[in-house]
Design a protein around this motif. Structure first.
Motif: not given
Length: 232
Positions: A58-68, A129-132, A191-193, A203-211
């Protein structure tokens, strides 16, 4: 504010909009902010995150900071929190990916690292990841996990201001995946957020994908909500 990373550093830009005199709008920076040494996961990005029962990574997208890049103004200081995926341990062939996170502050108008850490409590990969931050300064961090023995899954961690700087508390499983992504499809979870509900600012809301099962283009989305007891 805009942020990217360089060699063991972050680069910060500030965008000021002058609505009365648009020609006076400014973009200043970058301000270089040194951080602890890191190596971007997967040798600087790309697909290296293993899954059970398949050679597909799976792709790491480690070449950038994560949203947001999340901003707070507490009056006494401003705060920014952000994360990205780094090599936490292991060799090139067996590296473990973890989530590097930062809190930046500017109590005297000069931005610097207030605290930072890499969350990687075991040999399972954590990334995307995504952090708030909520209104009292609690931080929540959500991310994907995967390994040769753990299907891609969703977990979260967090901290309160009284915790030791640079540390997160225990991990919570939001959703355990039940399959691996197959057949030359590396893209995962970008699109992890993590966001904070404006109605209570706690209240934190977190969304991402799974299988639910192994396959291609058969992902599901999960939305989790939670808050830390100290925020009321």
């Amino acid at each position: 504010f805009f942020l990217n990373f360089g060699s063991n550093s972050l680069n910060l830009w500030k965008f000021h909009v002058d609505w009365a005199t648009p020609a006076s709008t400014t973009l200043t920076g970058p301000t270089n902010i040194p951080v602890d040494t890191f190596t971007a996961a997967c040798s600087g990005g790309g697909a290296c995150i293993p899954q059970p029962g398949t050679s597909q990574k799976l792709d790491s997208l480690a070449d950038r900071l994560m949203y947001r890049l999340a901003y707070r103004n507490f009056g006494t200081h401003e705060s920014l929190v952000v994360n990205h995926s780094v090599t936490a341990s292991g060799s090139k062939r067996s590296q473990v990916t973890g989530v590097r996170w930062y809190e930046l502050r500017n109590p005297l108008s000069t931005w610097s690292v207030y605290q930072q850490g890499t969350f990687s409590p075991d040999s399972t990969n954590r990334w995307m990841g995504s952090v708030a931050m909520d209104k009292v300064g609690n931080i929540a961090l959500g991310y994907s996990v995967s390994s040769g023995a753990v299907f891609p899954s969703i977990r979260v961690t967090g901290r309160v201001p009284t915790d030791q700087p640079g540390t997160m508390e225990g991990e919570n499983i939001i959703m355990s995946g039940a399959g691996s992504q197959l057949r030359n499809l590396a893209r995962w979870g970008d699109y992890s957020a993590m966001t904070v509900d404006p109605s209570d600012d706690c209240t934190f809301f977190y969304t991402t994908e799974y299988l639910k099962s192994s396959g291609t283009f058969n992902w599901s989305t999960w939305i989790a909500s939670f808050k830390l007891p100290s925020c009321r």
